[in-house]
Write a protein that holds these residues in place. Structure first.
Motif, mmCIF file in Angstrom:
data_model
loop_
_atom_site.group_PDB
_atom_site.id
_atom_site.type_symbol
_atom_site.label_atom_id
_atom_site.label_comp_id
_atom_site.label_asym_id
_atom_site.label_seq_id
_atom_site.Cartn_x
_atom_site.Cartn_y
_atom_site.Cartn_z
ATOM 1 N N ALA A 1 0.862 -1.189 0.000
ATOM 2 C CA ALA A 1 0.000 0.000 0.000
ATOM 3 C C ALA A 1 0.890 1.229 0.000
ATOM 4 O O ALA A 1 2.104 1.140 -0.175
ATOM 5 N N GLY A 2 0.294 2.413 0.210
ATOM 6 C CA GLY A 2 1.000 3.669 0.039
ATOM 7 C C GLY A 2 2.048 3.958 1.092
ATOM 8 O O GLY A 2 2.145 3.281 2.122
ATOM 9 N N VAL A 3 2.843 5.002 0.838
ATOM 10 C CA VAL A 3 3.959 5.343 1.717
ATOM 11 C C VAL A 3 3.617 6.458 2.698
ATOM 12 O O VAL A 3 4.426 6.773 3.573
ATOM 13 N N CYS A 4 2.445 7.052 2.581
ATOM 14 C CA CYS A 4 2.041 8.099 3.527
ATOM 15 C C CYS A 4 1.209 7.468 4.644
ATOM 16 O O CYS A 4 0.110 6.961 4.398
ATOM 17 N N ILE B 1 18.150 21.220 -12.039
ATOM 18 C CA ILE B 1 17.231 20.118 -11.726
ATOM 19 C C ILE B 1 17.928 19.133 -10.801
ATOM 20 O O ILE B 1 19.081 18.743 -11.027
ATOM 21 N N ARG B 2 17.212 18.741 -9.761
ATOM 22 C CA ARG B 2 17.698 17.684 -8.868
ATOM 23 C C ARG B 2 16.878 16.434 -9.117
ATOM 24 O O ARG B 2 15.644 16.463 -9.050
ATOM 25 N N ALA B 3 17.561 15.340 -9.406
ATOM 26 C CA ALA B 3 16.906 14.038 -9.577
ATOM 27 C C ALA B 3 17.240 13.188 -8.359
ATOM 28 O O ALA B 3 18.410 12.928 -8.075
ATOM 29 N N THR B 4 16.207 12.783 -7.625
ATOM 30 C CA THR B 4 16.402 12.003 -6.404
ATOM 31 C C THR B 4 15.855 10.599 -6.617
ATOM 32 O O THR B 4 14.680 10.422 -6.946
ATOM 33 N N PHE B 5 16.701 9.600 -6.443
ATOM 34 C CA PHE B 5 16.323 8.205 -6.630
ATOM 35 C C PHE B 5 16.139 7.569 -5.251
ATOM 36 O O PHE B 5 17.083 7.495 -4.463
ATOM 37 N N ILE B 6 14.918 7.126 -4.964
ATOM 38 C CA ILE B 6 14.590 6.534 -3.663
ATOM 39 C C ILE B 6 14.151 5.091 -3.903
ATOM 40 O O ILE B 6 13.241 4.851 -4.711
ATOM 41 N N ALA B 7 14.775 4.159 -3.202
ATOM 42 C CA ALA B 7 14.533 2.748 -3.516
ATOM 43 C C ALA B 7 14.193 1.914 -2.297
ATOM 44 O O ALA B 7 14.671 2.170 -1.189
ATOM 45 N N LEU B 8 13.361 0.913 -2.535
ATOM 46 C CA LEU B 8 13.138 -0.183 -1.591
ATOM 47 C C LEU B 8 13.500 -1.471 -2.304
ATOM 48 O O LEU B 8 12.971 -1.758 -3.388
ATOM 49 N N PHE B 9 14.400 -2.232 -1.708
ATOM 50 C CA PHE B 9 14.775 -3.541 -2.244
ATOM 51 C C PHE B 9 14.444 -4.601 -1.215
ATOM 52 O O PHE B 9 14.867 -4.510 -0.067
ATOM 53 N N LEU B 10 13.672 -5.582 -1.618
ATOM 54 C CA LEU B 10 13.286 -6.667 -0.717
ATOM 55 C C LEU B 10 14.402 -7.707 -0.666
ATOM 56 O O LEU B 10 14.295 -8.826 -1.162
ATOM 57 N N GLY B 11 15.500 -7.308 -0.045
ATOM 58 C CA GLY B 11 16.672 -8.168 0.059
ATOM 59 C C GLY B 11 17.821 -7.400 0.677
ATOM 60 O O GLY B 11 17.678 -6.243 1.101
ATOM 61 N N ASP B 12 19.010 -8.018 0.718
ATOM 62 C CA ASP B 12 20.160 -7.403 1.383
ATOM 63 C C ASP B 12 20.916 -6.477 0.443
ATOM 64 O O ASP B 12 20.731 -6.492 -0.780
ATOM 65 N N SER B 13 21.796 -5.674 1.005
ATOM 66 C CA SER B 13 22.492 -4.645 0.243
ATOM 67 C C SER B 13 23.497 -5.220 -0.750
ATOM 68 O O SER B 13 23.727 -4.628 -1.816
ATOM 69 N N TRP C 1 10.535 6.039 4.254
ATOM 70 C CA TRP C 1 9.745 6.467 3.105
ATOM 71 C C TRP C 1 8.731 7.540 3.495
ATOM 72 O O TRP C 1 8.315 8.351 2.666
ATOM 73 N N ALA C 2 8.326 7.533 4.754
ATOM 74 C CA ALA C 2 7.379 8.540 5.236
ATOM 75 C C ALA C 2 8.092 9.797 5.740
ATOM 76 O O ALA C 2 7.464 10.664 6.359
ATOM 77 N N GLY D 1 -10.578 5.034 1.512
ATOM 78 C CA GLY D 1 -10.368 5.680 0.226
ATOM 79 C C GLY D 1 -9.192 5.115 -0.533
ATOM 80 O O GLY D 1 -9.257 4.918 -1.747
ATOM 81 N N HIS D 2 -8.102 4.837 0.177
ATOM 82 C CA HIS D 2 -6.880 4.361 -0.471
ATOM 83 C C HIS D 2 -7.101 3.031 -1.192
ATOM 84 O O HIS D 2 -6.791 2.901 -2.376
ATOM 85 N N VAL D 3 -7.654 2.078 -0.486
ATOM 86 C CA VAL D 3 -7.816 0.743 -1.071
ATOM 87 C C VAL D 3 -8.897 0.751 -2.151
ATOM 88 O O VAL D 3 -8.703 0.175 -3.228
ATOM 89 N N SER D 4 -10.017 1.417 -1.900
ATOM 90 C CA SER D 4 -11.095 1.381 -2.891
ATOM 91 C C SER D 4 -10.732 2.142 -4.160
ATOM 92 O O SER D 4 -11.359 1.955 -5.201
ATOM 93 N N GLY D 5 -9.679 2.995 -4.106
ATOM 94 C CA GLY D 5 -9.220 3.693 -5.296
ATOM 95 C C GLY D 5 -8.078 3.019 -6.007
ATOM 96 O O GLY D 5 -7.624 3.485 -7.049
ATOM 97 N N GLY D 6 -7.583 1.914 -5.483
ATOM 98 C CA GLY D 6 -6.484 1.177 -6.121
ATOM 99 C C GLY D 6 -5.426 0.801 -5.113
ATOM 100 O O GLY D 6 -5.157 -0.360 -4.874
ATOM 101 N N GLY D 7 -4.790 1.807 -4.516
ATOM 102 C CA GLY D 7 -3.784 1.537 -3.496
ATOM 103 C C GLY D 7 -2.418 1.273 -4.087
ATOM 104 O O GLY D 7 -2.020 0.133 -4.278
ATOM 105 N N TYR D 8 -1.683 2.347 -4.390
ATOM 106 C CA TYR D 8 -0.376 2.262 -5.043
ATOM 107 C C TYR D 8 0.723 2.419 -4.007
ATOM 108 O O TYR D 8 0.670 3.321 -3.178
ATOM 109 N N GLY D 9 1.721 1.550 -4.052
ATOM 110 C CA GLY D 9 2.809 1.655 -3.093
ATOM 111 C C GLY D 9 4.117 1.128 -3.639
ATOM 112 O O GLY D 9 4.218 0.743 -4.814
ATOM 113 N N ASN D 10 5.145 1.082 -2.792
ATOM 114 C CA ASN D 10 6.485 0.743 -3.267
ATOM 115 C C ASN D 10 6.764 -0.760 -3.341
ATOM 116 O O ASN D 10 7.902 -1.156 -3.604
ATOM 117 N N MET D 11 5.741 -1.593 -3.143
ATOM 118 C CA MET D 11 5.908 -3.033 -3.367
ATOM 119 C C MET D 11 5.028 -3.529 -4.519
ATOM 120 O O MET D 11 4.832 -4.726 -4.687
#
Length: 558
Positions: free
Chosen positions: A174-177, A313-325, A358-359, A184-194
């Motif tokens: 689900a979402g990051v906020c 312009i600043r480009a910021t890359f924010i990541a979640l990886f389901l595993g080790d570094s 993420w929050a 509302g979140h789930v009934s509208g779709g529910g977009y998140g980083n997984m």
């Protein structure tokens, strides 16, 4: 002349007092009618007094403002206050509220968290009752079945915390906020980083509880598969009042990895963004890399006297990886070398701690911080959305970046697709934005300055950038995400042309699924009781208008 002026002033003041008296009398009449009706629905008077608030109640304004998330609608002339606020504590209360709102012929607005960007859950152009779900926020976790029942008024943060309290290897996509409401979140779709691994929130919904237009409390079996399908991404407020969802929890590793890397134009940010477009939706499904594009001022590093700071312009890359570094480093070095990721950029942690980062909590925050329902300080804001199906060429990206620099106040958020999203058919849920999409764009404008001048400036800028992006995004229709609510793409006055008006925004949000949503709506709520500025319309209004025009022509031809 002075005496006459004073007389006019006194008359005007009397007129204002009369209007205020009429308004309060009308509000009192509505309140009395509503309360009297509730007593006929087996709700004890002792409970009614605790959940029903008129504008005369000292707690009315604090309850109304508690979940307003957009300062554009906070203490503003735009904020048309509800005639009554109701805060049910039992499911049976909701059934009575629906029936009594129908009986006194008012509109019902439903709020679970208040994060709808256009405020349509708590403002209206017509008299309305606001049903606020914040008291209905129970969460029940079943670790053995890896499922949970979550009431609509619970927040994402409360859900994540309750999951973590039961298990460190279960989560939910689900979402990051964390202050967003479940309903509302789930009934509208529910977009998140997984989503690249597990899909959307609605792709993991097993059951639901809903109050329909007849005041019945229904589950999946009793509401039927059509209605159940509709509330999984079609917006629950068009079909009833969502009470709760039963969700499928997902397995997360004990160690996940987070990184946040910034690059500027003089650090080859454009080339990195070009490569991100070609990689982010195709890389390992365990990896989600969000990209923030923001116009910023670069400081004069040499501090040359008289030299001005430059815009970039600043480009910021924010990541979640389901595993080790180590696994992440190997993956990114091979698939996304332009980023130049280093081991020191990567931070291993528990999944619950990644939620905090993420929050935008700092790295000292504890999971209990997710229980805070108020969130960050209030901003004025506007959001819009788009979907990108083909990579944007480098020269076009450069022109977009220059446009953003010239505007100066609008940011873009690029959210990658691919993975599980490519495997789910467009019509499995109302949410149609699936295979073929590289990334979703959120246009973001935030400001602190109050007043119409500032608002006009920021709204003009975000609309200007949205228009500039037209050649680079989806077409026929130009798609949009329901949970990034945007009234610019169409509204509905619920009149005789409701279906035609609804189709304008409905096709953008739901593509061909809009037609099925209209059929379900016409079956489940034929009188269109559950409605708002962008709700699903029924077929009835359009049919009525068609026959009215036909008979008018017949009459005129005689």
């Amino acid at each position: 002349m002075v005496t006459m002026a004073c007389s006019y002033l006194i008359l005007f003041l009397h007129f204002l007092l009369l209007l205020n008296f009429i308004f309060l009398s009308h509000a009192t009449s509505i309140y009395d009618s509503f309360v009297n009706c509730l007593t006929t629905k087996s709700i004890p008077q002792s409970e009614i007094s605790k959940i029903v608030y008129s504008p005369n109640n000292l707690s009315f304004n604090s309850i109304l403002q508690a979940y307003i998330r957009n300062r554009r609608f906070f203490n503003s002339s735009k904020t048309s206050k509800p005639a009554i606020i109701v805060t049910p504590t039992e499911e049976s209360h909701v059934a009575g509220i629906v029936l009594c709102t129908k009986e006194i012929k008012l509109q019902l607005k439903i709020r679970s968290g208040g994060h709808d960007f256009e405020g349509i859950s708590y403002i209206s152009d017509v008299p309305f009752i606001m049903l606020d779900m914040f008291n209905l926020r129970a969460i029940s976790i079943d670790v053995n079945d890896e499922t949970a029942w979550v009431q609509a008024g619970a927040t994402l943060g409360e859900l994540y915390y309750n999951i973590w309290m039961k298990s460190e290897v279960l989560g939910f996509p689900a979402g990051v906020c964390p202050t967003v409401g479940i309903g509302g979140h789930v009934s509208g779709g529910g977009y998140g980083n997984m989503l690249r691994k597990f899909g959307l929130s609605v792709d993991n919904v097993l059951d639901a509880r809903l109050v329909d237009v007849n005041g019945r409390i229904l589950d999946r079996k009793s509401m039927g598969e059509d209605v159940f399908w509709a509330i999984k991404g079609g917006g629950g407020a068009s079909f009833g009042v969502i009470l709760a969802f039963k969700i499928q929890l997902v397995q997360v590793p004990q160690t996940v990895t987070y990184f946040k890397v910034e690059r500027f134009l003089d650090q080859n940010a454009t080339d990195i963004v070009v490569q991100w477009q070609n990689v982010a939706s195709k890389i390992d499904n365990n990896l989600f890399i969000r990209l923030l594009i923001q116009p910023v001022t670069a400081k004069n590093k040499e501090k040359v006297e008289g030299a001005e700071d430059t815009k970039t312009i600043r480009a910021t890359f924010i990541a979640l990886f389901l595993g080790d570094s180590s696994t992440l480093m190997s993956l990114v070095s091979k698939e996304f070398p332009a980023l130049g990721l280093t081991k020191k950029d990567c931070f291993q942690m528990r999944w619950i701690d990644s939620i905090l980062l993420w929050a935008n909590f700092d790295n000292t925050a504890r999971p209990e911080a997710l229980l805070n329902r108020t969130g960050d300080s209030l901003l004025f804001l506007k959001r819009k959305s788009d979907y990108v199906l083909e990579p944007i060429p480098k020269d076009k990206l450069e022109s977009i970046f220059q446009k953003m620099i010239s505007l100066g106040k609008v940011g873009l958020v690029f959210n990658p697709y691919g993975g599980r999203m490519n495997e789910i058919p467009e019509d499995e849920t109302p949410f149609p934005h699936r295979a073929g999409i590289i990334f979703k764009i959120q246009y973001s404008a935030n400001w602190n300055e109050s007043g119409l001048v500032a608002e006009k400036d920021y709204l003009s800028q975000i609309r200007d950038l949205y228009s500039y992006m037209t050649p680079f995004v989806s077409k026929n229709p130009r798609q949009a995400y329901l949970n990034y609510r945007d009234l610019d793409i169409g509204t509905n006055d619920q009149g005789p042309h409701s279906l035609e008006e609804g189709r304008i925004y409905g096709i953008k949000y739901f593509k061909n699924n809009f037609n099925r949503l209209v059929k379900v709506k016409s079956m489940a709520d034929p009188q269109n009781f559950f409605k708002n500025e962008q709700s699903i319309p029924t077929q009835t209004h359009s049919i009525h208008a068609k026959w009215t025009r036909k008979y008018r022509r017949m009459f005129q031809s005689r």
